[in-house]
Design a protein around this motif. Sequence first.
Motif, PDB file in Angstrom:
ATOM      1  N   ALA A 176       6.464  37.263 -26.829  1.00 54.67           N
ATOM      2  CA  ALA A 176       6.367  36.237 -27.870  1.00 54.67           C
ATOM      3  C   ALA A 176       6.030  34.876 -27.266  1.00 54.67           C
ATOM      4  O   ALA A 176       5.265  34.099 -27.850  1.00 54.67           O
ATOM      5  N   ILE A 177       6.570  34.598 -26.095  1.00 56.32           N
ATOM      6  CA  ILE A 177       6.254  33.331 -25.410  1.00 56.32           C
ATOM      7  C   ILE A 177       4.780  33.313 -25.028  1.00 56.32           C
ATOM      8  O   ILE A 177       4.079  32.320 -25.253  1.00 56.32           O
ATOM      9  N   ALA A 178       4.291  34.402 -24.462  1.00 52.48           N
ATOM     10  CA  ALA A 178       2.876  34.480 -24.093  1.00 52.48           C
ATOM     11  C   ALA A 178       1.994  34.354 -25.335  1.00 52.48           C
ATOM     12  O   ALA A 178       0.969  33.658 -25.308  1.00 52.48           O
ATOM     13  N   THR A 179       2.393  34.975 -26.417  1.00 56.35           N
ATOM     14  CA  THR A 179       1.645  34.865 -27.671  1.00 56.35           C
ATOM     15  C   THR A 179       1.578  33.408 -28.117  1.00 56.35           C
ATOM     16  O   THR A 179       0.522  32.928 -28.553  1.00 56.35           O
ATOM     17  N   GLY A 180       2.685  32.690 -27.981  1.00 57.86           N
ATOM     18  CA  GLY A 180       2.707  31.268 -28.321  1.00 57.86           C
ATOM     19  C   GLY A 180       1.742  30.463 -27.477  1.00 57.86           C
ATOM     20  O   GLY A 180       1.077  29.534 -27.977  1.00 57.86           O
ATOM     21  N   LYS A 181       1.633  30.809 -26.213  1.00 51.80           N
ATOM     22  CA  LYS A 181       0.682  30.113 -25.329  1.00 51.80           C
ATOM     23  C   LYS A 181      -0.757  30.390 -25.756  1.00 51.80           C
ATOM     24  O   LYS A 181      -1.611  29.504 -25.711  1.00 51.80           O
ATOM     25  N   VAL A 182      -1.031  31.622 -26.162  1.00 47.80           N
ATOM     26  CA  VAL A 182      -2.370  31.953 -26.659  1.00 47.80           C
ATOM     27  C   VAL A 182      -2.656  31.148 -27.926  1.00 47.80           C
ATOM     28  O   VAL A 182      -3.756  30.612 -28.098  1.00 47.80           O
ATOM     29  N   LEU A 183      -1.667  31.023 -28.794  1.00 46.19           N
ATOM     30  CA  LEU A 183      -1.839  30.230 -30.010  1.00 46.19           C
ATOM     31  C   LEU A 183      -2.169  28.774 -29.676  1.00 46.19           C
ATOM     32  O   LEU A 183      -2.997  28.151 -30.349  1.00 46.19           O
ATOM     33  N   ASP A 184      -1.541  28.240 -28.622  1.00 45.28           N
ATOM     34  CA  ASP A 184      -1.848  26.868 -28.186  1.00 45.28           C
ATOM     35  C   ASP A 184      -3.323  26.738 -27.817  1.00 45.28           C
ATOM     36  O   ASP A 184      -3.978  25.754 -28.155  1.00 45.28           O
ATOM     37  N   VAL A 185      -3.833  27.728 -27.096  1.00 45.36           N
ATOM     38  CA  VAL A 185      -5.251  27.708 -26.710  1.00 45.36           C
ATOM     39  C   VAL A 185      -6.125  27.775 -27.954  1.00 45.36           C
ATOM     40  O   VAL A 185      -7.060  26.990 -28.113  1.00 45.36           O
ATOM     41  N   PHE A 186      -5.806  28.697 -28.841  1.00 45.85           N
ATOM     42  CA  PHE A 186      -6.613  28.836 -30.052  1.00 45.85           C
ATOM     43  C   PHE A 186      -6.577  27.551 -30.884  1.00 45.85           C
ATOM     44  O   PHE A 186      -7.585  27.160 -31.467  1.00 45.85           O
ATOM     45  N   LYS A 187      -5.434  26.906 -30.924  1.00 44.76           N
ATOM     46  CA  LYS A 187      -5.337  25.636 -31.665  1.00 44.76           C
ATOM     47  C   LYS A 187      -6.304  24.608 -31.087  1.00 44.76           C
ATOM     48  O   LYS A 187      -6.961  23.868 -31.818  1.00 44.76           O
ATOM     49  N   ARG A 240       9.587  37.020 -33.995  1.00 44.84           N
ATOM     50  CA  ARG A 240      11.030  36.735 -33.990  1.00 44.84           C
ATOM     51  C   ARG A 240      11.331  35.423 -33.276  1.00 44.84           C
ATOM     52  O   ARG A 240      12.389  34.848 -33.466  1.00 44.84           O
ATOM     53  N   ARG A 241      10.390  34.980 -32.455  1.00 42.58           N
ATOM     54  CA  ARG A 241      10.568  33.706 -31.742  1.00 42.58           C
ATOM     55  C   ARG A 241      10.129  32.588 -32.686  1.00 42.58           C
ATOM     56  O   ARG A 241       8.967  32.487 -33.066  1.00 42.58           O
ATOM     57  N   ASP A 242      11.070  31.745 -33.049  1.00 49.90           N
ATOM     58  CA  ASP A 242      10.825  30.725 -34.059  1.00 49.90           C
ATOM     59  C   ASP A 242       9.669  29.793 -33.690  1.00 49.90           C
ATOM     60  O   ASP A 242       8.825  29.492 -34.533  1.00 49.90           O
ATOM     61  N   SER A 243       9.600  29.361 -32.427  1.00 49.26           N
ATOM     62  CA  SER A 243       8.535  28.427 -32.043  1.00 49.26           C
ATOM     63  C   SER A 243       7.161  29.090 -32.126  1.00 49.26           C
ATOM     64  O   SER A 243       6.183  28.462 -32.539  1.00 49.26           O
ATOM     65  N   THR A 244       7.077  30.362 -31.776  1.00 49.73           N
ATOM     66  CA  THR A 244       5.808  31.091 -31.883  1.00 49.73           C
ATOM     67  C   THR A 244       5.431  31.262 -33.352  1.00 49.73           C
ATOM     68  O   THR A 244       4.271  31.060 -33.734  1.00 49.73           O
ATOM     69  N   LYS A 245       6.395  31.604 -34.166  1.00 54.89           N
ATOM     70  CA  LYS A 245       6.156  31.760 -35.605  1.00 54.89           C
ATOM     71  C   LYS A 245       5.637  30.452 -36.203  1.00 54.89           C
ATOM     72  O   LYS A 245       4.660  30.455 -36.962  1.00 54.89           O
ATOM     73  N   LYS A 246       6.258  29.337 -35.861  1.00 52.86           N
ATOM     74  CA  LYS A 246       5.839  28.033 -36.400  1.00 52.86           C
ATOM     75  C   LYS A 246       4.435  27.661 -35.919  1.00 52.86           C
ATOM     76  O   LYS A 246       3.631  27.141 -36.687  1.00 52.86           O
ATOM     77  N   LYS A 247       4.147  27.935 -34.661  1.00 53.89           N
ATOM     78  CA  LYS A 247       2.791  27.680 -34.146  1.00 53.89           C
ATOM     79  C   LYS A 247       1.761  28.485 -34.934  1.00 53.89           C
ATOM     80  O   LYS A 247       0.700  27.990 -35.285  1.00 53.89           O
ATOM     81  N   ALA A 248       2.085  29.749 -35.174  1.00 57.83           N
ATOM     82  CA  ALA A 248       1.164  30.628 -35.886  1.00 57.83           C
ATOM     83  C   ALA A 248       0.954  30.143 -37.322  1.00 57.83           C
ATOM     84  O   ALA A 248      -0.185  30.098 -37.810  1.00 57.83           O
ATOM     85  N   GLU A 249       2.032  29.778 -37.988  1.00 61.06           N
ATOM     86  CA  GLU A 249       1.913  29.292 -39.376  1.00 61.06           C
ATOM     87  C   GLU A 249       1.064  28.032 -39.442  1.00 61.06           C
ATOM     88  O   GLU A 249       0.194  27.896 -40.309  1.00 61.06           O
TER      89      GLU A 249
END
Length: 190
Positions: free
Chosen positions: A133-144, A167-176
């Motif tokens: 989930a943390i790695a997914t959040g980092k990918v979302l940062d790049v996509f942003k 399930r990771r709140d910060s990743t979920k918020k980034k994605a939303e």
Amino acid sequence: MTTLIDYDKLNSANPQEKYGCAKVLIRIAQENPLLLYPDFPLWSEMLEHANNILKWTAIDLIGYLSAIDTENKINDLFPVLRTLLHGGQLITCNHAIFTFGLIGKNKPEYTRQVIDELLAIQNDTFDTDECKAIATGKVLDVFKSYGPNLRDTPEVLAFVREATSSRRDSTKKKAESLLKKIVNNDPTSR
């Protein structure tokens, strides 16, 4: 040497000296990557260094050097960078995500390849679901950072939508936030 940095400090037994030198190199790469470009072979070698901090430094340096890589030296590093990205080691993966992101921005001819590699994170195995989930959040940062142009990439939209159920709140918020930005072309989304 092309800089005033004593590269021998990277091999110092003194951690302050070694890691201080690594920090200075990162700062130089951010501010003036041309100073480090002539020593590209050294950074390439460091990608496989046994010391993780030096390996992570090299990964980041390659990303910054992509901004001025007129000789396309990065082409030869894709297999190594891909291995670092998909190796399942969270911190190494996160540095590789950062570098792939810079390569995709600095070398538009690689953007599609970079996006494909970053999307493949969803197939990687990590020690825990939290790490993934943390790695997914980092990918979302790049996509942003790539902006609303991703709207025309269905695989990215699917990845982002999937991440909204993290399930990771910060990743979920980034994605939303990213989904709102991409779908609604809302530049105020964070």
